[in-house]
Design a protein around this motif. Structure first.
Motif, PDB file in Angstrom:
ATOM      1  N   ALA A 122      -2.095  -2.918   6.343  1.00  0.00           N
ATOM      2  CA  ALA A 122      -2.730  -1.629   6.653  1.00  0.00           C
ATOM      3  C   ALA A 122      -3.287  -1.550   8.074  1.00  0.00           C
ATOM      4  CB  ALA A 122      -3.808  -1.313   5.618  1.00  0.00           C
ATOM      5  N   THR A 129       0.856  -1.186   0.000  1.00  0.00           N
ATOM      6  CA  THR A 129       0.000   0.000   0.000  1.00  0.00           C
ATOM      7  C   THR A 129       0.896   1.242   0.000  1.00  0.00           C
ATOM      8  OG1 THR A 129      -1.611  -1.205   1.316  1.00  0.00           O
ATOM      9  CG2 THR A 129      -1.795   1.194   1.338  1.00  0.00           C
ATOM     10  N   GLN A 179      -2.859  -2.222  -3.539  1.00  0.00           N
ATOM     11  CA  GLN A 179      -1.420  -2.301  -3.316  1.00  0.00           C
ATOM     12  C   GLN A 179      -0.723  -2.180  -4.656  1.00  0.00           C
ATOM     13  OE1 GLN A 179      -1.029  -5.868  -0.749  1.00  0.00           O
ATOM     14  NE2 GLN A 179      -1.008  -4.352   0.906  1.00  0.00           N
ATOM     15  N   TYR A 229      -2.835   6.068   0.639  1.00  0.00           N
ATOM     16  CA  TYR A 229      -3.643   5.583   1.754  1.00  0.00           C
ATOM     17  C   TYR A 229      -4.244   6.745   2.551  1.00  0.00           C
ATOM     18  CZ  TYR A 229      -4.764   2.799   5.949  1.00  0.00           C
ATOM     19  OH  TYR A 229      -5.404   2.184   6.994  1.00  0.00           O
ATOM     20  N   ARG A 278     -10.942   6.229   3.227  1.00  0.00           N
ATOM     21  CA  ARG A 278     -10.817   4.857   3.740  1.00  0.00           C
ATOM     22  C   ARG A 278     -12.121   4.345   4.317  1.00  0.00           C
ATOM     23  NH1 ARG A 278      -6.438   7.511   5.474  1.00  0.00           N
ATOM     24  NH2 ARG A 278      -6.938   7.362   7.685  1.00  0.00           N
TER      25      ARG A 278
END
Ligand SMILES: [Zn+2]
Ligand SMILES: [Zn+2]
Length: 300
Positions: A299, A233, A250, A238, A243
């Motif tokens: 993550a 990632t 990735q 990110y 999110r």
């Protein structure tokens, strides 16, 4: 005199916007399938009917791509002079004696099929031969689809996406398509409706789906990464992404690819980010963390 003369840059921007529109529409077809697969739909089963229904969208995208490429070639010609784009016998031009200045858009400009020849006549360097072949292919495929009643005829969706990557790379080898997409989506009209939060998600999603369909040599050329290398990632993508709707993409790779490497290249950011090599605390084999301590494998 003629006012509103277009610059090479004007043509390049319009051309790339058209490539972006075609890319948007065709990649959405792949994202729909990807999403259906995620919800448990057997995508092999729906494929035929789905692609049949998608035929018009593919044909339109092909047409948009071709128009985009026309603009890009016109841009190259306009670098020499935009006046070369004007065609017809002067007796057919709009009259300069009517009292008002003439607009460039009032003149008929070169036909698509003449663009490569005119370009190669006036430009310092001719267009690459494989680029011209692709341009002809785009025009012929579009004409065949538009004028055909053959239901069997389909344009492979990947073919359209690959054509966009190919022509963009040929004319702008110093540019990176995912970065162009990010910029385009950040100034797209949907942004007014609040979708800015999803731009990163969308670009990472479409690029990861497309990347899976490309050959390793194409991935290297267009995304600047080794398709076979382990991916992580990207810490910047990110944090930039929304999110709340999930972010599992990735796409970043260690550079150099070694156990002690602390540099991660992301093909979406087109940048190298610093990472920390430390074992992840969770039950995960990852040992690549961002500077905040987030594991770039799981993550967490
Ligand atoms: Zn990134
Ligand atoms: Zn982890």
């Amino acid at each position: 005199m003629i006012t509103d003369l277009p610059s090479a840059q004007d043509f390049y921007e319009s051309g790339k916007d058209l490539l972006g529109l075609a890319w948007d529409s065709v990649s959405q077809l792949l994202l729909n399938l990807d999403q259906a697969g995620y919800y448990g739909v057997d995508t092999e089963e729906v494929s035929d009917a789905y692609w049949d229904a998608a035929r018009l969208r593919l044909a339109t995208a092909l047409s948009t791509t071709q128009q985009g490429v026309e603009f890009l070639i016109k841009g190259r010609i306009a670098e020499v002079s935009p006046f070369i784009l004007i065609v017809d016998n002067p007796s057919k031009w709009p009259s300069p004696y009517a009292g008002s200045p003439l607009k460039f858009s009032e003149f008929r400009t070169l036909d698509a099929q003449d663009l490569p020849r005119v370009h190669d006549t006036v430009a310092l360097k001719p267009l690459p031969a494989d680029f011209v072949e692709k341009f002809v292919w785009l025009r012929e495929s579009r004409n065949t689809i538009m004028h055909s009643v053959d239901n069997e005829l389909t344009v492979p969706v990947v073919g359209v996406l690959k054509s966009i990557l190919f022509v963009h790379n040929k004319l702008f080898p110093g540019e990176h398509w995912p970065s162009v997409r990010l910029c385009q989506l950040e100034r797209a009209p949907d942004i007014e409706l609040g979708s800015i939060d999803y731009v990163r998600n969308r670009v990472c999603w479409e690029m990861s789906v497309v990347l899976d369909l490309l050959r390793p040599a194409e991935v290297k050329l267009y995304f600047n990464i080794d398709k076979k290398q382990r991916r992580y990632t990207c810490p910047v993508c990110y944090y930039e992404a929304n999110r709340g709707v999930g972010f599992e993409y990735q796409l970043a790779v260690l550079r150099p690819n070694s156990p002690k490497s602390t540099s991660l290249y992301c093909p979406i950011c087109n940048l190298v980010h610093k990472v920390v090599r430390k074992k992840c605390d969770s039950d995960c084999p990852g040992n690549v963390l961002d500077e905040e301590g987030t594991c770039l494998t799981c993550a967490s």
